[in-house]
Design a protein around this motif. Structure first.
Motif, mmCIF file in Angstrom:
data_model
loop_
_atom_site.group_PDB
_atom_site.id
_atom_site.type_symbol
_atom_site.label_atom_id
_atom_site.label_comp_id
_atom_site.label_asym_id
_atom_site.label_seq_id
_atom_site.Cartn_x
_atom_site.Cartn_y
_atom_site.Cartn_z
ATOM 1 N N LYS A 121 -2.765 18.698 -1.622
ATOM 2 C CA LYS A 121 -2.839 19.888 -2.529
ATOM 3 C C LYS A 121 -3.550 19.512 -3.799
ATOM 4 N N THR A 122 -4.825 20.209 -4.058
ATOM 5 C CA THR A 122 -5.595 19.716 -5.224
ATOM 6 C C THR A 122 -4.840 20.358 -6.379
ATOM 7 N N ALA A 123 -4.939 21.487 -6.417
ATOM 8 C CA ALA A 123 -4.274 22.301 -7.630
ATOM 9 C C ALA A 123 -4.534 21.690 -8.964
ATOM 10 N N LEU A 124 -5.902 21.295 -9.179
ATOM 11 C CA LEU A 124 -6.403 20.689 -10.411
ATOM 12 C C LEU A 124 -7.456 21.617 -10.844
ATOM 13 N N PRO A 125 -7.395 21.650 -12.114
ATOM 14 C CA PRO A 125 -8.842 22.452 -12.807
ATOM 15 C C PRO A 125 -10.209 21.090 -12.695
ATOM 16 N N GLY A 149 1.102 19.377 -6.842
ATOM 17 C CA GLY A 149 0.334 18.802 -5.949
ATOM 18 C C GLY A 149 1.040 17.210 -6.307
ATOM 19 N N SER A 150 -0.025 16.362 -6.064
ATOM 20 C CA SER A 150 0.331 14.868 -5.934
ATOM 21 C C SER A 150 -0.551 13.929 -6.601
ATOM 22 N N TRP A 151 -0.395 12.833 -6.972
ATOM 23 C CA TRP A 151 -1.506 11.636 -7.410
ATOM 24 C C TRP A 151 -2.430 11.559 -6.313
ATOM 25 N N GLN A 152 -2.161 11.535 -4.989
ATOM 26 C CA GLN A 152 -3.070 11.468 -3.887
ATOM 27 C C GLN A 152 -4.300 12.289 -4.244
ATOM 28 N N ALA A 153 -4.125 13.591 -5.018
ATOM 29 C CA ALA A 153 -5.340 14.501 -5.167
ATOM 30 C C ALA A 153 -6.230 13.825 -6.075
ATOM 31 N N PRO A 175 0.861 -1.195 -0.121
ATOM 32 C CA PRO A 175 -0.216 -0.002 -0.071
ATOM 33 C C PRO A 175 0.894 1.304 0.110
ATOM 34 N N GLN A 176 0.260 2.348 -0.571
ATOM 35 C CA GLN A 176 1.093 3.417 -0.747
ATOM 36 C C GLN A 176 0.904 4.248 0.667
ATOM 37 N N ASN A 177 1.660 5.418 0.798
ATOM 38 C CA ASN A 177 1.466 6.238 2.062
ATOM 39 C C ASN A 177 0.563 7.511 1.949
ATOM 40 N N HIS A 178 -0.187 7.639 3.021
ATOM 41 C CA HIS A 178 -1.034 9.120 2.788
ATOM 42 C C HIS A 178 0.012 10.012 3.035
ATOM 43 N N LEU A 179 -0.211 11.370 2.504
ATOM 44 C CA LEU A 179 0.823 12.384 2.375
ATOM 45 C C LEU A 179 0.800 13.020 3.953
ATOM 46 N N LEU A 180 1.563 13.574 4.452
ATOM 47 C CA LEU A 180 1.601 14.404 5.837
ATOM 48 C C LEU A 180 0.966 15.650 5.389
ATOM 49 N N GLY A 181 0.078 15.886 5.905
ATOM 50 C CA GLY A 181 -0.445 17.427 5.851
ATOM 51 C C GLY A 181 -1.420 16.882 4.641
ATOM 52 N N PRO A 182 -2.246 18.328 4.418
ATOM 53 C CA PRO A 182 -3.389 18.406 3.468
ATOM 54 C C PRO A 182 -3.030 18.012 2.218
ATOM 55 N N ARG A 220 -4.068 13.267 -15.155
ATOM 56 C CA ARG A 220 -4.434 14.272 -14.012
ATOM 57 C C ARG A 220 -3.488 14.114 -13.147
ATOM 58 N N SER A 221 -2.789 12.823 -13.009
ATOM 59 C CA SER A 221 -1.580 13.018 -12.040
ATOM 60 C C SER A 221 -0.420 13.699 -12.514
ATOM 61 N N GLY A 222 -0.319 13.541 -13.830
ATOM 62 C CA GLY A 222 0.801 14.534 -14.280
ATOM 63 C C GLY A 222 0.550 15.899 -14.005
ATOM 64 N N GLN A 223 -0.758 16.447 -14.448
ATOM 65 C CA GLN A 223 -1.170 17.796 -14.364
ATOM 66 C C GLN A 223 -0.931 18.273 -12.800
#
Ligand SMILES: Cc1cc2nc3c(=O)[nH]c(=O)nc-3n(C[C@H](O)[C@H](O)[C@H](O)COP(=O)(O)OP(=O)(O)OC[C@H]3O[C@@H](n4cnc5c(N)ncnc54)[C@H](O)[C@@H]3O)c2cc1C
Length: 477
Positions: free
Chosen positions: A242-246, A274-278, A233-240, A265-268
């Motif tokens: 970042k969405t930063a996606l249109p 931001g990150s793929w988690q978003a 399993p991947q990790n949760h990001l620490l902190g909120p 979307r992950s690339g964007q």
């Protein structure tokens, strides 16, 4: 007016939450019987762990039992006596021990039962249900002691079943003491030599739990975790996050388009800092709708090829747990192996396990003291040996869904019998409904389903005159 009885079979999170909602939504004359074969009500496999290192994989802010009161769990945590929290900070981002969440659900149940409003409406019954069959004018629930309980409706909330063993030519090894079939059994690690080398089958969340338990008891022997792809399993990001996606205009429902969407979307997200988690989190509220709109053959392809990838990105682990797993890998105590098990041979030194490493033709082997099956809950009802499940399948009361993810069910949680008839008396909730909803494992999804199903059942058990006036409750999952 005659009293109506609803039986709920299983008092893990799903069954207990359904009981809470039924008490609120049904008329006081409706009798609710919550039946559980284990000691604790409100816990099930996930929340009965006694190990405080077994953390929720969802932060506290998202673990409320009620959609309408999102801060309910957090408020409960803040009101907890400090000795229960043992130094834990009740913050929205805290990953709380699962045992504490179990205590929260048990507390909700206890408080609701004490409330004068619902006094006597709910009965808790400790019993193993062995059969559910049609009876005179309703259903009959048979208990382990042979007692027959006549009810009007029954809900299966039987949850997660232990994993099945990987198929091998000679399966007799699975009957030996070296094999542990149930990763949630309380005696899983009893009588284990701390130096013993171990094989864990699977590399998902259950494996992570088991490794954490082993580290807690200072296990020193090497641990190999093996799965077909070797994905942790991947990790949760620490902190909120970042969405930063249109904003997304449209969500694809064909698998190839969906895979492209996720990549793009992950690339964007990365380009925007931001990150793929978003991207995964953005898909969460839409997952069931996408699943239901996806063509059947694409769902099959998803399950065959993409499921491990989705599961490891979707069901992530908290920072502290991820750090312990990373450290165990760094020291070499934990090794992740991609491959398929081919067979076992019991020797004087333990068990020799033969496997074929991924992308290799030659076989390899390792010798271990114990093999623990951590490969995740079995959902294929053709393989589940549970006596109640077998009986209901054999009697044609239920049938497996077409994707082998659970039982065949309508979008309003009514079970289908062998001949495809939709029952008006038999329903299901929780992981057994995954075929219809896909995301029906985590608390945020089940709480929505529990509230919805309670509304459905409340409408069904209303006296006829009132029921005729009531409008249909719409499905909102
Ligand atoms: C180890 C684990 C960790 C998890 N961690 C998280 C997490 O951190 N966050 C999150 O959101 N989700 C998590 N989940 C997922 C989710 O919360 C659970 O899947 C959910 O609790 C399912 O609840 P349930 O009541 O449907 O099933 P279960 O918890 O499996 O409960 C079913 C109950 O039915 C009883 N039962 C079954 N058959 C009978 C019978 N014949 N007669 C009487 N009783 C019967 C069983 O004894 C059991 O108590 C986790 C799941 C697991 C397995």
């Amino acid at each position: 007016m005659t009293q109506q009885t609803i039986a709920i079979v299983g008092a893990g999170f799903s069954g207990t939450l359904l009981a809470l909602h039924l008490m609120r939504q049904c008329s006081p004359e409706t009798r609710i019987v919550l039946i559980e074969r284990n000691q604790h009500f409100g816990r099930g496999a996930a929340y009965s762990t006694g190990n405080s290192s077994h953390l929720l994989n969802v932060p506290a802010a998202k673990m409320s039992a009620f959609q309408a009161r999102p801060s309910d769990f957090l408020d409960w945590l803040k009101a907890c006596p400090p000795e229960l929290l043992d130094g834990l900070q009740p913050l929205p981002t805290t990953f709380v021990p699962r045992a504490i969440f179990g205590r929260y659900i048990s507390d909700l149940l206890e408080n609701e039962m004490k409330s004068t409003l619902h006094c006597g409406q709910l009965e808790l019954l400790r019993a193993d249900v062995t059969d559910i069959a049609p009876g005179s004018g309703g259903m009959v629930v048979t208990l382990g002691n042979g007692e027959a309980l006549p009810v009007d409706r029954a809900v299966l909330a039987v949850g997660n079943f232990p994993p099945s063993p990987p198929p091998v030519a000679d399966a007799s090894f699975y009957d030996t003491e070296h094999y542990r079939p149930d990763p949630w059994a309380p005696d899983l690690l009893d009588n284990l030599d701390p130096e013993a080398p171990l094989l864990l089958i699977g590399t998902g969340l259950t494996t992570v739990d088991t490794v954490v338990s082993l580290l807690d008891r200072a296990h020193r022997g090497p641990i190999v975790a093996l799965s077909r792809r070797g994905l942790l399993p991947q990790n949760h990001l620490l902190g909120p996050v970042k969405t930063a996606l249109p904003e997304t205009e449209e969500f694809p429902t064909r698998l190839s388009n969906l895979a492209r969407f996720l990549r793009d979307r992950s690339g964007q997200a990365r380009e925007a800092g931001g990150s793929w988690q978003a991207v995964i989190d953005e898909l969460r509220p839409m997952t069931t709708e996408i699943w239901q709109a996806m063509p059947h053959e694409d769902r099959l392809r998803f399950l065959r090829h993409l499921r491990p990838w989705w599961d490891t990105h979707r069901h992530r682990i908290s920072g502290p747990v991820a750090a312990r797993i990373a450290e165990a890998r760094r020291t070499g105590q934990l090794r992740i192996q991609a491959g398929r098990i081919r067979g076992y041979s019991v020797t004087p030194d333990g068990v020799e396990v033969t496997y074929r490493p991924r992308f290799k033709d030659e076989l390899d082997s390792l010798t271990v003291g114990r093999v623990i099956n951590c490969s995740g809950p079995e959902s294929d009802f053709g393989r589940i040996r549970d006596p109640l499940v077998r009986r209901m399948l054999d009697q044609g009361m239920v049938r497996p869904d077409a994707l082998s993810l659970g039982l065949d069910i309508t979008r309003t949680c009514a079970l289908l019998g062998r001949d495809g008839g939709i029952s008006r008396r038999l329903f299901a909730i929780g992981p057994v409904t995954k075929g219809a909803f896909w995301e029906m494992t985590a608390v945020p999804d089940i709480r929505q389903q529990a509230e919805f199903l309670a509304g459905q059942l409340a409408a069904l058990v209303k006296p006829p005159a009132v029921a005729a006036q009531s409008s249909d409750v719409s499905w909102s999952i």
